[in-house]
Design an enzyme around this catalytic site. Structure first.
Site, PDB file in Angstrom:
ATOM      1  CG  ASN A 278      -3.460   4.998   3.635  1.00 49.59           C
ATOM      2  OD1 ASN A 278      -2.973   5.292   4.725  1.00 49.59           O
ATOM      3  ND2 ASN A 278      -4.701   5.279   3.305  1.00 49.59           N
TER       4      ASN A 278
ATOM      5  CG  ASP B 288      -9.991  -1.216  -3.530  1.00 41.85           C
ATOM      6  OD1 ASP B 288      -9.119  -0.427  -3.947  1.00 41.85           O
ATOM      7  OD2 ASP B 288     -11.207  -1.034  -3.722  1.00 41.85           O
TER       8      ASP B 288
ATOM      9  CB  THR C  64      -0.937   0.017   1.232  1.00 43.82           C
ATOM     10  OG1 THR C  64      -1.715   1.215   1.224  1.00 43.82           O
ATOM     11  CG2 THR C  64      -0.170  -0.031   2.545  1.00 43.82           C
TER      12      THR C  64
ATOM     13  N   GLY D 203      -8.675  10.105   5.545  1.00 44.36           N
ATOM     14  CA  GLY D 203      -9.694  10.011   4.502  1.00 44.36           C
ATOM     15  C   GLY D 203     -11.054  10.523   4.950  1.00 44.36           C
TER      16      GLY D 203
ATOM     17  CG  HIS E  73     -13.909  -0.339   6.605  1.00 45.62           C
ATOM     18  ND1 HIS E  73     -13.665   0.523   7.648  1.00 45.62           N
ATOM     19  CD2 HIS E  73     -13.175   0.139   5.555  1.00 45.62           C
ATOM     20  CE1 HIS E  73     -12.838   1.475   7.244  1.00 45.62           C
ATOM     21  NE2 HIS E  73     -12.529   1.270   5.989  1.00 45.62           N
ATOM     22  NE  ARG E  74      -7.666  -0.371   6.267  1.00 48.89           N
ATOM     23  CZ  ARG E  74      -8.326   0.794   6.162  1.00 48.89           C
ATOM     24  NH1 ARG E  74      -8.596   1.518   7.239  1.00 48.89           N
ATOM     25  NH2 ARG E  74      -8.708   1.240   4.995  1.00 48.89           N
TER      26      ARG E  74
HETATM   27  P1  ITT Z   1      -3.632   2.285  -1.243  1.00 47.38           P
HETATM   28  O1  ITT Z   1      -4.461   2.243  -2.494  1.00 47.38           O
HETATM   29  O2  ITT Z   1      -2.223   2.674  -1.505  1.00 47.38           O
HETATM   30  O3  ITT Z   1      -3.725   1.036  -0.419  1.00 47.38           O
HETATM   31  P2  ITT Z   1      -5.523   4.369  -0.541  1.00 47.38           P
HETATM   32  O4  ITT Z   1      -5.627   5.293   0.616  1.00 47.38           O
HETATM   33  O5  ITT Z   1      -5.565   4.961  -1.923  1.00 47.38           O
HETATM   34  O6  ITT Z   1      -4.229   3.460  -0.319  1.00 47.38           O
HETATM   35  P3  ITT Z   1      -8.004   2.881  -1.073  1.00 47.38           P
HETATM   36  O7  ITT Z   1      -7.940   3.024  -2.550  1.00 47.38           O
HETATM   37  O8  ITT Z   1      -8.327   1.525  -0.537  1.00 47.38           O
HETATM   38  O9  ITT Z   1      -6.638   3.280  -0.380  1.00 47.38           O
HETATM   39  O10 ITT Z   1      -9.013   3.904  -0.433  1.00 47.38           O
HETATM   40  C1  ITT Z   1      -9.948   4.631  -1.200  1.00 47.38           C
HETATM   41  C2  ITT Z   1     -10.251   5.943  -0.518  1.00 47.38           C
HETATM   42  O11 ITT Z   1     -11.020   5.681   0.650  1.00 47.38           O
HETATM   43  C3  ITT Z   1      -9.033   6.736  -0.100  1.00 47.38           C
HETATM   44  O12 ITT Z   1      -9.285   8.098  -0.390  1.00 47.38           O
HETATM   45  C4  ITT Z   1      -8.952   6.538   1.396  1.00 47.38           C
HETATM   46  O13 ITT Z   1      -8.452   7.679   2.052  1.00 47.38           O
HETATM   47  C5  ITT Z   1     -10.416   6.268   1.769  1.00 47.38           C
HETATM   48  N1  ITT Z   1     -10.459   5.320   2.888  1.00 47.38           N
HETATM   49  C6  ITT Z   1     -10.141   4.008   2.848  1.00 47.38           C
HETATM   50  N2  ITT Z   1     -10.231   3.458   4.067  1.00 47.38           N
HETATM   51  C7  ITT Z   1     -10.599   4.452   4.892  1.00 47.38           C
HETATM   52  C8  ITT Z   1     -10.807   4.536   6.272  1.00 47.38           C
HETATM   53  O14 ITT Z   1     -10.655   3.489   7.078  1.00 47.38           O
HETATM   54  N3  ITT Z   1     -11.153   5.701   6.789  1.00 47.38           N
HETATM   55  C9  ITT Z   1     -11.300   6.786   5.991  1.00 47.38           C
HETATM   56  N4  ITT Z   1     -11.110   6.814   4.692  1.00 47.38           N
HETATM   57  C10 ITT Z   1     -10.751   5.644   4.131  1.00 47.38           C
END
Ligand code: ITT
Length: 185
Positions: free
Chosen positions: A12, A66, A10, A142, A170-171
């Site tokens: 993130n 994802d 990731t 996010g 969810h995670r």
């Molecule tokens: P990677 O793809 O590198 O793993 P990412 O942050 O882009 O990291 P995702 O595509 O899975 O991850 O996430 C899609 C969006 O949803 C992204 O803007 C995240 O910040 C948000 N998101 C995902 N999980 C979240 C959470 O637990 N709390 C808040 N926002 C979340």
């Protein structure tokens, strides 16, 4: 085939931190595999995660997660477009589009694609909630400052400590499912 160390690919770091805390009680250490994911366009986050995982060629027990947020009122949007929407509109923009809207139900989905020598497996987690009327809290990342989980006390994820989010997120649910599978076989 119990694994005591796995990798999460990731870009993130927040994801790594949250997932590591969930896996630790199972005796599983999570390592960060830095990866700027190229995301394909697909409705099912599993397809997106499987594609990203296929880009990682290393022979390690490794996963990609994802995640995204879906609004009932918007037919599940942004879902797989969550990154794009957050980048372009931000939480402020989403709240603006939701102004005057009373139907605010939403849910977060997390899908993990995990690969080891036995192949690829999918694990999912969901948390129901609603979109807040204002941005609240500085924790998480996010969408957290605008997402109020139904199982909580009215605070957004952004107002909760990591451990509180991890109890119901969810995670956490998806990673617990992965951990249970990893420690049972
Ligand atoms: P990677 O793809 O590198 O793993 P990412 O942050 O882009 O990291 P995702 O595509 O899975 O991850 O996430 C899609 C969006 O949803 C992204 O803007 C995240 O910040 C948000 N998101 C995902 N999980 C979240 C959470 O637990 N709390 C808040 N926002 C979340």
């Amino acid at each position: 085939m119990t694994k005591n160390k796995i990798w999460l690919a990731t870009g993130n770091r927040n994801k790594v931190k949250e997932a590591a805390e969930v896996l630790a009680p199972y005796g599983i250490r999570l390592e960060h595999f830095p990866l700027e994911r190229v995301e394909i366009q697909a409705d099912d986050p599993a397809d997106i995660a499987i594609y990203s995982l296929s880009m990682v060629k290393e022979d390690l027990p490794i996963c990609v997660e994802d995640a995204g947020v879906s609004l009932d009122r918007w037919g599940g949007f942004p879902g797989p477009y969550s990154s794009y929407v957050l980048e372009r509109l931000g939480n402020h923009g989403i709240l603006k589009l939701m102004e005057g809207e009373s139907k605010r139900k939403a849910y977060y989905v997390s899908v993990i694609a995990y690969r080891d020598t036995s192949g690829v497996r999918i694990f999912r987690g969901v948390v129901d909630g609603e979109i807040a009327h204002s941005i609240r809290g500085a924790h998480g990342f996010g969408y957290d400052p605008i997402f109020i989980p139904s199982e909580g006390d009215g605070r957004t994820f952004g107002e909760m400590e990591d451990a509180e989010k991890n109890a119901i997120s969810h995670r956490a649910r998806a990673f617990r499912a992965l951990a249970e599978w990893l420690t049972q076989i």
